[in-house]
Design a protein around this motif. Structure first.
Motif, PDB file in Angstrom:
ATOM      1  N   GLY A 141       0.789  -1.225   0.000  1.00  0.00           N
ATOM      2  CA  GLY A 141       0.000   0.000   0.000  1.00  0.00           C
ATOM      3  C   GLY A 141       0.821   1.274   0.000  1.00  0.00           C
ATOM      4  O   GLY A 141       0.274   2.362  -0.240  1.00  0.00           O
ATOM      5  N   LEU A 142       2.124   1.179   0.248  1.00  0.00           N
ATOM      6  CA  LEU A 142       2.960   2.379   0.226  1.00  0.00           C
ATOM      7  C   LEU A 142       2.932   3.054  -1.144  1.00  0.00           C
ATOM      8  O   LEU A 142       3.084   4.264  -1.256  1.00  0.00           O
ATOM      9  N   LYS A 143       2.714   2.262  -2.170  1.00  0.00           N
ATOM     10  CA  LYS A 143       2.684   2.815  -3.531  1.00  0.00           C
ATOM     11  C   LYS A 143       1.557   3.830  -3.713  1.00  0.00           C
ATOM     12  O   LYS A 143       1.654   4.744  -4.539  1.00  0.00           O
ATOM     13  N   TRP A 144       0.492   3.706  -2.930  1.00  0.00           N
ATOM     14  CA  TRP A 144      -0.689   4.538  -3.133  1.00  0.00           C
ATOM     15  C   TRP A 144      -0.716   5.764  -2.227  1.00  0.00           C
ATOM     16  O   TRP A 144      -1.716   6.485  -2.189  1.00  0.00           O
ATOM     17  N   LEU A 145       0.353   6.037  -1.508  1.00  0.00           N
ATOM     18  CA  LEU A 145       0.389   7.237  -0.674  1.00  0.00           C
ATOM     19  C   LEU A 145       0.337   8.485  -1.548  1.00  0.00           C
ATOM     20  O   LEU A 145       0.957   8.545  -2.614  1.00  0.00           O
ATOM     21  N   SER A 146      -0.390   9.492  -1.084  1.00  0.00           N
ATOM     22  CA  SER A 146      -0.538  10.737  -1.838  1.00  0.00           C
ATOM     23  C   SER A 146       0.801  11.462  -1.936  1.00  0.00           C
ATOM     24  O   SER A 146       1.386  11.818  -0.903  1.00  0.00           O
ATOM     25  N   PRO A 147       1.319  11.705  -3.137  1.00  0.00           N
ATOM     26  CA  PRO A 147       2.631  12.358  -3.269  1.00  0.00           C
ATOM     27  C   PRO A 147       2.726  13.725  -2.588  1.00  0.00           C
ATOM     28  O   PRO A 147       3.734  13.995  -1.922  1.00  0.00           O
ATOM     29  N   PRO A 148       1.733  14.616  -2.711  1.00  0.00           N
ATOM     30  CA  PRO A 148       1.882  15.918  -2.033  1.00  0.00           C
ATOM     31  C   PRO A 148       2.035  15.785  -0.516  1.00  0.00           C
ATOM     32  O   PRO A 148       2.876  16.453   0.090  1.00  0.00           O
ATOM     33  N   GLN A 149       1.214  14.920   0.090  1.00  0.00           N
ATOM     34  CA  GLN A 149       1.325  14.735   1.536  1.00  0.00           C
ATOM     35  C   GLN A 149       2.627  14.031   1.895  1.00  0.00           C
ATOM     36  O   GLN A 149       3.276  14.354   2.900  1.00  0.00           O
ATOM     37  N   LEU A 150       3.020  13.079   1.069  1.00  0.00           N
ATOM     38  CA  LEU A 150       4.269  12.362   1.303  1.00  0.00           C
ATOM     39  C   LEU A 150       5.456  13.321   1.230  1.00  0.00           C
ATOM     40  O   LEU A 150       6.368  13.268   2.066  1.00  0.00           O
ATOM     41  N   ALA A 151       5.443  14.199   0.248  1.00  0.00           N
ATOM     42  CA  ALA A 151       6.525  15.174   0.111  1.00  0.00           C
ATOM     43  C   ALA A 151       6.601  16.076   1.337  1.00  0.00           C
ATOM     44  O   ALA A 151       7.690  16.368   1.853  1.00  0.00           O
ATOM     45  N   LYS A 152       5.450  16.495   1.824  1.00  0.00           N
ATOM     46  CA  LYS A 152       5.413  17.379   2.990  1.00  0.00           C
ATOM     47  C   LYS A 152       5.950  16.682   4.233  1.00  0.00           C
ATOM     48  O   LYS A 152       6.776  17.237   4.969  1.00  0.00           O
ATOM     49  N   ASP A 153       5.494  15.454   4.475  1.00  0.00           N
ATOM     50  CA  ASP A 153       5.871  14.759   5.709  1.00  0.00           C
ATOM     51  C   ASP A 153       7.304  14.243   5.682  1.00  0.00           C
ATOM     52  O   ASP A 153       7.955  14.138   6.728  1.00  0.00           O
ATOM     53  N   LEU A 154       7.806  13.905   4.490  1.00  0.00           N
ATOM     54  CA  LEU A 154       9.183  13.425   4.384  1.00  0.00           C
ATOM     55  C   LEU A 154      10.172  14.561   4.164  1.00  0.00           C
ATOM     56  O   LEU A 154      11.387  14.345   4.239  1.00  0.00           O
ATOM     57  N   GLY A 155       9.666  15.749   3.864  1.00  0.00           N
ATOM     58  CA  GLY A 155      10.552  16.874   3.609  1.00  0.00           C
ATOM     59  C   GLY A 155      11.347  16.718   2.330  1.00  0.00           C
ATOM     60  O   GLY A 155      12.529  17.066   2.268  1.00  0.00           O
ATOM     61  N   ILE A 156      10.690  16.183   1.288  1.00  0.00           N
ATOM     62  CA  ILE A 156      11.363  15.958   0.006  1.00  0.00           C
ATOM     63  C   ILE A 156      10.605  16.693  -1.090  1.00  0.00           C
ATOM     64  O   ILE A 156       9.440  17.057  -0.917  1.00  0.00           O
ATOM     65  N   PRO A 157      11.238  16.925  -2.245  1.00  0.00           N
ATOM     66  CA  PRO A 157      10.532  17.587  -3.348  1.00  0.00           C
ATOM     67  C   PRO A 157       9.350  16.751  -3.834  1.00  0.00           C
ATOM     68  O   PRO A 157       9.377  15.515  -3.767  1.00  0.00           O
ATOM     69  N   LEU A 158       8.345  17.431  -4.345  1.00  0.00           N
ATOM     70  CA  LEU A 158       7.159  16.741  -4.841  1.00  0.00           C
ATOM     71  C   LEU A 158       7.502  15.793  -5.981  1.00  0.00           C
ATOM     72  O   LEU A 158       6.946  14.689  -6.065  1.00  0.00           O
ATOM     73  N   ASP A 159       8.431  16.200  -6.853  1.00  0.00           N
ATOM     74  CA  ASP A 159       8.752  15.316  -7.977  1.00  0.00           C
ATOM     75  C   ASP A 159       9.407  14.024  -7.503  1.00  0.00           C
ATOM     76  O   ASP A 159       9.214  12.958  -8.104  1.00  0.00           O
ATOM     77  N   LEU A 160      10.155  14.085  -6.398  1.00  0.00           N
ATOM     78  CA  LEU A 160      10.748  12.863  -5.858  1.00  0.00           C
ATOM     79  C   LEU A 160       9.668  11.968  -5.260  1.00  0.00           C
ATOM     80  O   LEU A 160       9.665  10.747  -5.476  1.00  0.00           O
ATOM     81  N   ALA A 161       8.736  12.563  -4.512  1.00  0.00           N
ATOM     82  CA  ALA A 161       7.647  11.772  -3.935  1.00  0.00           C
ATOM     83  C   ALA A 161       6.814  11.118  -5.031  1.00  0.00           C
ATOM     84  O   ALA A 161       6.395   9.959  -4.905  1.00  0.00           O
ATOM     85  N   THR A 162       6.587  11.843  -6.119  1.00  0.00           N
ATOM     86  CA  THR A 162       5.812  11.298  -7.234  1.00  0.00           C
ATOM     87  C   THR A 162       6.560  10.160  -7.913  1.00  0.00           C
ATOM     88  O   THR A 162       5.984   9.106  -8.221  1.00  0.00           O
ATOM     89  N   SER A 163       7.857  10.355  -8.135  1.00  0.00           N
ATOM     90  CA  SER A 163       8.645   9.314  -8.802  1.00  0.00           C
ATOM     91  C   SER A 163       8.797   8.073  -7.930  1.00  0.00           C
ATOM     92  O   SER A 163       8.923   6.960  -8.447  1.00  0.00           O
ATOM     93  N   MET A 164       8.770   8.239  -6.610  1.00  0.00           N
ATOM     94  CA  MET A 164       8.815   7.070  -5.727  1.00  0.00           C
ATOM     95  C   MET A 164       7.590   6.189  -5.947  1.00  0.00           C
ATOM     96  O   MET A 164       7.683   4.960  -5.962  1.00  0.00           O
ATOM     97  N   GLY A 165       6.424   6.824  -6.120  1.00  0.00           N
ATOM     98  CA  GLY A 165       5.204   6.054  -6.323  1.00  0.00           C
ATOM     99  C   GLY A 165       5.218   5.228  -7.590  1.00  0.00           C
ATOM    100  O   GLY A 165       4.687   4.114  -7.627  1.00  0.00           O
ATOM    101  N   SER A 166       5.834   5.760  -8.634  1.00  0.00           N
ATOM    102  CA  SER A 166       5.895   5.027  -9.903  1.00  0.00           C
ATOM    103  C   SER A 166       7.194   4.251 -10.057  1.00  0.00           C
ATOM    104  O   SER A 166       7.383   3.552 -11.057  1.00  0.00           O
ATOM    105  N   GLY A 167       8.077   4.373  -9.056  1.00  0.00           N
ATOM    106  CA  GLY A 167       9.366   3.705  -9.121  1.00  0.00           C
ATOM    107  C   GLY A 167       9.527   2.671  -8.028  1.00  0.00           C
ATOM    108  O   GLY A 167       8.941   1.589  -8.078  1.00  0.00           O
ATOM    109  N   ILE A 168      10.287   3.008  -6.983  1.00  0.00           N
ATOM    110  CA  ILE A 168      10.651   2.012  -5.978  1.00  0.00           C
ATOM    111  C   ILE A 168       9.442   1.472  -5.220  1.00  0.00           C
ATOM    112  O   ILE A 168       9.378   0.272  -4.914  1.00  0.00           O
ATOM    113  N   LEU A 169       8.441   2.310  -4.942  1.00  0.00           N
ATOM    114  CA  LEU A 169       7.279   1.808  -4.208  1.00  0.00           C
ATOM    115  C   LEU A 169       6.438   0.881  -5.079  1.00  0.00           C
ATOM    116  O   LEU A 169       5.829  -0.073  -4.581  1.00  0.00           O
ATOM    117  N   GLN A 170       6.413   1.150  -6.370  1.00  0.00           N
ATOM    118  CA  GLN A 170       5.727   0.226  -7.281  1.00  0.00           C
ATOM    119  C   GLN A 170       6.506  -1.079  -7.399  1.00  0.00           C
ATOM    120  O   GLN A 170       5.914  -2.168  -7.464  1.00  0.00           O
TER     121      GLN A 170
END
Length: 530
Positions: free
Chosen positions: A204-233
Motif C-alpha cells: 500500500g505504500l505505492k498509493w500514498l498521496s505524493p503531495p502529503q508524502l513530500a510534505k511529511d518526508l521533507g522531500i521535493p514533490l517530484d521525488l515523492a511522485t517518482s517514488m510512487g511510480s518507481g521504488i514503491l511500485q
C-alpha cells in the motif's frame, strides 16, 4: 479503603496521590481463557499502567535523515558518525516522556546507545543508573518468543554487550520482562498477526498521496511522485511475488531494495539514489508501529524522522463507522505522536546523565506531567471514544503547561545546581557528503568530519544548522542548549561547491578528521520549509 485523592493548589492531583491511583485497566473480555501462572517479573502489557511507550529511535536501524544520507556513499565509515549520540538523546527523551519505556530485548545488544551504559568500559555511575532504571521498571525489556532475558541471541549482535547484558540482568538488576502473552500458542498467534500486518501494508505504500508524502518526508514533490511510480511500485510487485504462506520481513525488504549489495542490513550501508532514504524511513516507521499498536502502547517517533501521519492511515468517518474503537485508538496514537513531537526537540534532554534522568523522574513536576499525559492520552480515549473539542483543548493545554514546568526542572537538573547564568556561544554547522564544517564564534573554523578529497563530483544535500550552547557546559554531559535546523539545500557538485564555500570564506581551516563533540542537550527545532 481507597485513599482520597488530594488536589494541589492549581487543581492538579498531587504527585504522591497520583502514584496511588494507577490507570484503570480495560475489562477483560468475557469467556477469555485464563492466563498461565506467571512469575512476578513476567509481565503482559496490561500490567504496564504508568504511561508505557515504545521509542522508534532505539531500533538499531534508526538514523536521522542527515545521517542516513551519509550511509549511501561508497566511502561511508563502518559506523555512522553521530548515530550513537542521536539515539542516546532519544533514549533520554523517551525516559522523560514516559512512565515505562518498553525496549525490544534485541536492541540492548545491537544498539550502542543502550549497551554503552552497561558494558565493562561503561562509567560506573551510568551502569548503576541503568540497573536502577531496570529495577524501577522505568525500562522494561520486551521478549518476542523467549521466556527468559538471558536466552541466546539468534541474530547479529555485539558479543561483549551480550555477555554484559546477561550479567546485568542476573547479577546487577531484576527487571520486569514483558511479552504479548506467556501462553506459547497465544503469543505466537499475536506476533504472527503483527507480521501479517506489515506484509499487508507494504504494497500500500505505492498509493500514498505524493503531495502529503513530500510534505511529511521533507522531500521535493517530484521525488515523492517518482517514488510512487518507481521504488514503491517495485515493492508492490515484489511483495505480490513472495510466498503467500509466509510473512514478509523488514530484513527481506532491506536486502532487496535498500541495503548496499554485498553487505547485510546490520552493517547500515545503503544503496545510492535519492529515493532510498525516504523509502527506508517509510519502511522503518511502518515496522516500528506494529508492536505498539498490537499492545496498546503509544509509539514515540523521533523528531528527526517522519511522523506517524506520513503513512496516511484512514481515520475518515466511514472507517470509524466500520470499527469505531480501532479508529478511535488510531486517532489517539496520531494525537500522541503529534503532541510529543510538538513539546520536545530531538536533543531536549541529551545533556542529562541517566542519574539526572532518575532524579528528574522523582520530582513532583515530572510526575504531574506524566500524569497529565496519562489522563489525556489514555483516559480521554478509553474504549475508542474521542474527547469533545473542549475536553481535547483543555487537556492538551494542561499537558503543555505541565511540560513547561517539568522542562524548567530538567534544566535545573542539567545545570547541577549552578543556576541559569549562561555564556551563550553560537555555531554554524554545514554538513554534506560526509563532510562537516563548523564555524563557532570566537574560534577557528574546523573541518570536523570527512575529508574534501573523499568528495565526488555529484549532487547531494547540505544540512545547515545553527547551534546555541552554554559555553560553560560545552565539554560536559550536563547542560541544555538549543539548535535550529534550516531547510535542506541541494548542491549540484559536492566537490566543486565545497571548494567554493571554503574559497569564499578565505580564512584558515583546521581539518580535525573527527566529529564535533556533542553539545550539551540541545533542544532542536526544525525550520519549516517555505
Amino acid at each position: 479503603m481507597t485513599n482520597p485523592v488530594q488536589h494541589g493548589s492549581d487543581g492538579h492531583i498531587d504527585p504522591a496521590a497520583q502514584e496511588q491511583v494507577p490507570r484503570q485497566r480495560d475489562p477483560e473480555p468475557e469467556g477469555q481463557a485464563p492466563q498461565p501462572v506467571r512469575r512476578d517479573n513476567q509481565l503482559v502489557f496490561s500490567d504496564l499502567t504508568h504511561y508505557p511507550v515504545m521509542a522508534q529511535a532505539l531500533d538499531n536501524q534508526w538514523l536521522p535523515t542527515e545521517l542516513a544520507e551519509g550511509r549511501q556513499g561508497t566511502n561511508a565509515p563502518r559506523k555512522a558518525p553521530g548515530a550513537v549520540a542521536a539515539a542516546s538523546a532519544e533514549l533520554r527523551r523517551s525516559l522523560v516522556n514516559s512512565g515505562t519505556l518498553v525496549v525490544n530485548r534485541a536492541f540492548f545488544v545491537n544498539n550502542e546507545a543502550l549497551y554503552a551504559n552497561f558494558v565493562p568500559q561503561a562509567e560506573p555511575a551510568d551502569r548503576n543508573a541503568f540497573a536502577q532504571l531496570l529495577n524501577d521498571r522505568a525500562i522494561v525489556p520486551y521478549l518476542l518468543m523467549e521466556r527468559d532475558g538471558t536466552e541466546d541471541f539468534a541474530f547479529a549482535h555485539d558479543v561483549v554487550a551480550g555477555r554484559a547484558w546477561r550479567r546485568l540482568i542476573t547479577e546487577e538488576s531484576d527487571p520486569g520482562l514483558v511479552r504479548l502473552d506467556w501462553d506459547e500458542e497465544a503469543n505466537r498467534a499475536v506476533t504472527d498477526r503483527i507480521g501479517q500486518r506489515f506484509t499487508r501494508q507494504l504494497p500500500g505504500l505505492k498509493w500514498l498521496s505524493p503531495p502529503q508524502l513530500a510534505k511529511d518526508l521533507g522531500i521535493p514533490l517530484d521525488l515523492a511522485t517518482s517514488m510512487g511510480s518507481g521504488i514503491l511500485q517495485d515493492i508492490l510487485h515484489w511483495a505480490g511475488s513472495q510466498d503467500h504462506t509466509a510473512n514478509i520481513t523488514r530484513n527481506a525488504v532491506y536486502k532487496e531494495f535498500l541495503t548496499r549489495p554485498g553487505t547485510d542490513p546490520h552493517h547500515g550501508l545503503l544503496r545510492e539514489g535519492a529515493e532510498i532514504v525516504p523509502t527506508k524511513q517509510l519502511i522503518d516507521l511502518m515496522y516500528n508501529l506494529g508492536l505498539p499498536d498490537a499492545s496498546g502502547l503509544v509509539a514515540l517517533t523521533p523528531p528527526g524522522s517522519p511522523p506517524r501521519r506520513t503513512l496516511q492511515e484512514d481515520v475518515s468517518p466511514q472507517a470509524r463507522a466500520q470499527d469505531p474503537e480501532a479508529i478511535g485508538l488510531l486517532i489517539r496514537n496520531l494525537v500522541a505522536d503529534s503532541l510529543h513531537r510538538a513539546v520536545d526537540g530531538p536533543n531536549s534532554y541529551a545533556g542529562l546523565s541517566l542519574a539526572d534522568i532518575i532524579a528528574l523522574r522523582e520530582t513532583g513536576e515530572w510526575n504531574t506531567y506524566v500524569g497529565s499525559l496519562e489522563t489525556f492520552l489514555h483516559d480521554s480515549f478509553r474504549g475508542g471514544r474521542i474527547p469533545d473539542p473542549d475536553e481535547f483543548s483543555e487537556r492538551a493545554a494542561t499537558v503543555a503547561r505541565d511540560h513547561a514546568r517539568m522542562l524548567r526542572t530538567a534544566r535545573r537538573a542539567g545545570r547541577s545546581g549552578e543556576g541559569f547564568a549562561r555564556e551563550i556561544t553560537t555555531m554554524l554547522v554545514l554538513e554534506s557528503g560526509g563532510v562537516a564544517l563548523q564555524i563557532a564564534s570566537g574560534e577557528e573554523v574546523s573541518l570536523i568530519s570527512g575529508t574534501l578529497q573523499m568528495l565526488t563530483a555529484v549532487g547531494g544535500a547540505m544540512t545547515v544548522r545553527l547551534e546555541f550552547w552554554d559555553k560553560a557546559a560545552r565539554d560536559r554531559r550536563s547542560g541544555l542548549g538549543h539548535s535550529l535546523t534550516l531547510p535542506t539545500l541541494r548542491l549540484g557538485n559536492l566537490q566543486k561547491d565545497w571548494k567554493t564555500i571554503l574559497d569564499v570564506y578565505g580564512g584558515p581551516v583546521v581539518e580535525t578528521g573527527r566529529v564535533a563533540p556533542a553539545r550539551g542537550g540541545q533542544a532542536d527545532q526544525q525550520a519549516r520549509h517555505g
